[in-house]
Scaffold this motif. Structure first.
Motif, PDB file in Angstrom:
ATOM      1  N   THR A  11       0.833  -1.201   0.000  1.00  0.00           N
ATOM      2  CA  THR A  11       0.000   0.000   0.000  1.00  0.00           C
ATOM      3  C   THR A  11       0.867   1.250   0.000  1.00  0.00           C
ATOM      4  O   THR A  11       0.579   2.217  -0.708  1.00  0.00           O
ATOM      5  CB  THR A  11      -0.953   0.000   1.219  1.00  0.00           C
ATOM      6  N   LEU A  15       1.008   4.244  -2.837  1.00  0.00           N
ATOM      7  CA  LEU A  15       0.887   5.677  -2.561  1.00  0.00           C
ATOM      8  C   LEU A  15       1.876   6.478  -3.396  1.00  0.00           C
ATOM      9  O   LEU A  15       1.581   7.593  -3.829  1.00  0.00           O
ATOM     10  CB  LEU A  15       1.132   5.965  -1.074  1.00  0.00           C
ATOM     11  N   LEU A  25      -7.470   4.997  -3.617  1.00  0.00           N
ATOM     12  CA  LEU A  25      -8.368   4.930  -2.458  1.00  0.00           C
ATOM     13  C   LEU A  25      -8.968   3.537  -2.315  1.00  0.00           C
ATOM     14  O   LEU A  25      -9.073   3.007  -1.201  1.00  0.00           O
ATOM     15  CB  LEU A  25      -9.464   5.989  -2.574  1.00  0.00           C
ATOM     16  N   GLN A  27      -7.548   0.757  -3.305  1.00  0.00           N
ATOM     17  CA  GLN A  27      -6.454  -0.100  -2.846  1.00  0.00           C
ATOM     18  C   GLN A  27      -6.223   0.057  -1.344  1.00  0.00           C
ATOM     19  O   GLN A  27      -5.949  -0.926  -0.645  1.00  0.00           O
ATOM     20  CB  GLN A  27      -5.170   0.215  -3.605  1.00  0.00           C
ATOM     21  N   ILE A  28      -6.341   1.268  -0.838  1.00  0.00           N
ATOM     22  CA  ILE A  28      -6.167   1.514   0.592  1.00  0.00           C
ATOM     23  C   ILE A  28      -7.246   0.784   1.390  1.00  0.00           C
ATOM     24  O   ILE A  28      -6.956   0.118   2.390  1.00  0.00           O
ATOM     25  CB  ILE A  28      -6.175   3.023   0.899  1.00  0.00           C
ATOM     26  N   ALA A  32      -6.656  -2.339   3.988  1.00  0.00           N
ATOM     27  CA  ALA A  32      -7.117  -2.223   5.373  1.00  0.00           C
ATOM     28  C   ALA A  32      -8.045  -3.379   5.732  1.00  0.00           C
ATOM     29  O   ALA A  32      -7.968  -3.930   6.832  1.00  0.00           O
ATOM     30  CB  ALA A  32      -7.829  -0.889   5.583  1.00  0.00           C
TER      31      ALA A  32
END
Length: 80
Positions: A11, A15, A25, A27-28, A32
């Motif tokens: 991640t 970025l 977003l 992928q984040i 998580a």
């Protein structure tokens, strides 16, 4: 290295490398969800561009619910 640390490293690399904001977003949120073993995840952004600040839904994902409502236009007023 644990799978969680590897996911966080990926991640972090995204970025730096991903140019498409919406893809990043997603992928984040996906990372998580994997790290926390969550069934669902959401990401809000604080929007201060038009007067009173609002939390805007940007991403909503679920493993168990195949059709989530469209959240792109949803927002909530917040107090500072």
């Amino acid at each position: 290295m644990s799978a969680d640390v590897t996911a966080l490293n990926r991640t972090g690399m995204a970025l730096m490398m991903e140019r498409d904001h919406d893809t990043l977003l997603r992928q984040i949120v996906d990372a998580a969800m994997r790290v926390t073993c969550s069934d669902a995840g959401a990401l809000y952004l604080l929007d201060k561009s038009k007067g009173a600040p609002r939390l805007r839904f940007k991403v909503a994902r679920s493993e168990s619910v195949s059709t989530l409502p469209q959240v792109a236009d949803m927002s909530f007023a917040v107090d500072e």
